[in-house]
Write a protein that holds these residues in place. Structure first.
Motif, PDB file in Angstrom:
ATOM      1  N   ASP A 174      -6.501  -3.122  -5.304  1.00  0.00           N
ATOM      2  CA  ASP A 174      -5.473  -3.786  -6.121  1.00  0.00           C
ATOM      3  C   ASP A 174      -5.055  -5.106  -5.472  1.00  0.00           C
ATOM      4  O   ASP A 174      -4.898  -6.130  -6.151  1.00  0.00           O
ATOM      5  CB  ASP A 174      -4.239  -2.890  -6.260  1.00  0.00           C
ATOM      6  CG  ASP A 174      -4.505  -1.611  -7.038  1.00  0.00           C
ATOM      7  OD1 ASP A 174      -5.416  -1.616  -7.895  1.00  0.00           O
ATOM      8  OD2 ASP A 174      -3.801  -0.619  -6.779  1.00  0.00           O
ATOM      9  N   LEU A 188       0.829  -1.207   0.000  1.00  0.00           N
ATOM     10  CA  LEU A 188       0.000   0.000   0.000  1.00  0.00           C
ATOM     11  C   LEU A 188       0.868   1.263   0.000  1.00  0.00           C
ATOM     12  O   LEU A 188       0.552   2.248  -0.677  1.00  0.00           O
ATOM     13  CB  LEU A 188      -0.929  -0.004   1.211  1.00  0.00           C
ATOM     14  CG  LEU A 188      -1.925  -1.166   1.293  1.00  0.00           C
ATOM     15  CD1 LEU A 188      -2.711  -1.107   2.591  1.00  0.00           C
ATOM     16  CD2 LEU A 188      -2.871  -1.166   0.092  1.00  0.00           C
ATOM     17  N   THR A 201      -3.386  -0.150  -3.871  1.00  0.00           N
ATOM     18  CA  THR A 201      -4.587   0.065  -3.070  1.00  0.00           C
ATOM     19  C   THR A 201      -5.070  -1.277  -2.549  1.00  0.00           C
ATOM     20  O   THR A 201      -4.655  -2.340  -3.034  1.00  0.00           O
ATOM     21  CB  THR A 201      -5.699   0.716  -3.892  1.00  0.00           C
ATOM     22  OG1 THR A 201      -6.130  -0.215  -4.910  1.00  0.00           O
ATOM     23  CG2 THR A 201      -5.217   1.998  -4.554  1.00  0.00           C
TER      24      THR A 201
END
Length: 307
Positions: A85, A77, A82
Motif C-alpha cells: 500500500d 503499517l 501494508t
C-alpha cells in the motif's frame, strides 16, 4: 515552453525527439540537473499528517523526491497499511524515496544493544527495499552524551552495518550530528567512512550540523563528492552562535546567513545529481498550512541553487 520556443532553443532534430518521447525528455532533464530537489518529512513532521498525507503533500507542493521517517512508515503499517500500500501511494504520486531517517543504536559499546540494533536495521532495510528506498541514515544514536569514542572502533561498527546493507540492498549513510559528543564534525565522519574500508561508505552532511558542530567551511572541498549522495539543506539567522542554536532555529534556505551556495558548489556532482533535501524543525512553520510550507521550501531551494 511552447513548440516554437522549444524548436528555437534545441534545434529541429533535438526538439522533435523530445516531443515524440516526453518521458525521455523528463529523464534527460533530471540527468542534466546537478541537483535533485528533495523534501525531508521533518519539515512538515509537526503537522502530524501521517505517511500517506505526507507523500501527497510533498507531491502537491512540487517535490518528486522525499526522505521519509521510519516511525511514520511504521505507524502506517501498524494502522493496517501494508508495504505494498505504501509503495502504491509513493508511485501514484510520482515520488522517489531517496532516503529514510532511522535511529538504530549501531554505534554503542553495549553488545546486547548493538545486536538488537542490527536486528532492527535488518527489518527496516527489508521494508525499505520493498518500498524502493536504497538508503537509510545512520546517526550516532546512543553516543551523543558519552565521552569521545575510539573512531577506529566506530569505523568497525559502521562497516558491520554496511555489510548488513550489502545483504539487504539498503546502504547506511553515516550522519553528522553537530550537537553530539561523537561524530559532530565533518572530519570525524569522514575518518570513520574512510577507515571502514567499505566501498559503499557514504556520509550524510547537513548545513545546520556543519555550523552546530563547528566544522570549518574552508576545508569542505577536501570532502570528495563521491562521499556524499544526500545533503540536508537549511539556513539559520545571524544573531545566534553554534552553542546556542537548536533544531527549532532552522529556517528556509536563503533566509539566513549560512554559506549554502558555497556548500552546494563544493558538493555538487558531475556524474549524477546530488540529492539536496530540505530539513527543518521550525515550530513557526508547523503552525502554517503544510502545503504552503512545502511549496515555499521548494521555491526557496530553487532560488538558492539557481544562484
Amino acid at each position: 515552453m511552447d513548440r516554437r520556443k522549444l524548436l528555437q532553443v534545441m534545434g529541429v532534430s533535438g526538439a522533435a525527439a523530445v516531443l515524440s518521447n516526453p518521458a525521455l525528455a523528463i529523464e534527460n532533464a533530471k540527468k542534466k540537473s546537478p541537483f535533485t530537489y528533495c523534501l525531508n518529512m521533518a519539515t512538515i513532521r509537526g503537522h502530524k499528517l501521517g505517511f500517506a498525507k505526507e507523500i501527497q503533500t510533498a507531491a502537491a507542493g512540487g517535490f518528486r523526491a522525499v526522505e521519509i521517517w521510519m516511525d511514520s512508515l511504521q505507524a502506517f503499517l501498524k494502522d493496517g497499511g501494508t508495504i505494498a500500500d505504501a509503495k502504491k501511494i509513493v508511485n501514484d504520486n510520482g515520488i522517489s524515496v531517496e532516503n529514510c531517517i532511522g535511529f538504530a543504536a549501531w554505534i554503542v559499546d553495549d553488545e546486547t544493544t548493538r545486536k538488537s540494533s542490527h536486528e532492527q536495521l535488518k527489518k527496516e532495510m527489508d521494508l525499505l527495499r520493498e518500498l524502493g528506498c536504497k538508503r537509510i541514515a545512520a546517526p550516532p544514536v546512543g553516543a551523543t552524551n558519552i565521552p569521545l569514542m575510539d573512531l577506529k572502533r566506530v569505523a568497525e561498527r559502521f562497516r558491520d552495518i554496511l555489510e548488513l546493507g550489502d545483504k539487504h540492498e539498503v546502504v547506511p549513510q553515516l550522519e553528522l550530528w553537530g550537537f553530539s559528543k561523537n561524530l559532530s564534525k565533518v572530519a570525524e565522519v569522514m575518518y570513520v567512512a574512510v577507515e571502514s574500508g567499505h566501498p559503499s561508505a557514504k556520509v550524510l552532511l547537513d548545513s545546520y550540523h556543519i555550523f552546530k558542530g563547528g566544522s570549518a567551511i574552508g576545508t569542505l572541498p577536501l570532502v570528495s563528492t563521491a562521499a556524499v549522495e544526500v545533503f540536508h539543506i537549511n539556513d539559520y539567522p545571524s544573531n545566534i552562535t553554534p552553542e546556542k542554536i537548536t533544531d527549532a532555529d532552522r529556517i528556509y534556505p536563503g533566509d539566513g546567513v549560512g554559506p549554502l551556495r558555497k556548500e552546494l558548489e563544493v558538493l555538487k556532482k558531475t556524474n549524477q545529481p546530488l540529492v539536496v533535501s530540505v530539513e527543518m524543525f521550525n515550530p513557526e512553520y508547523y503552525k502554517q498550512d503544510p502545503l504552503l510550507v512545502t511549496k515555499t521550501s521548494l521555491q526557496k531551494m530553487k532560488a538558492v541553487m539557481a544562484s
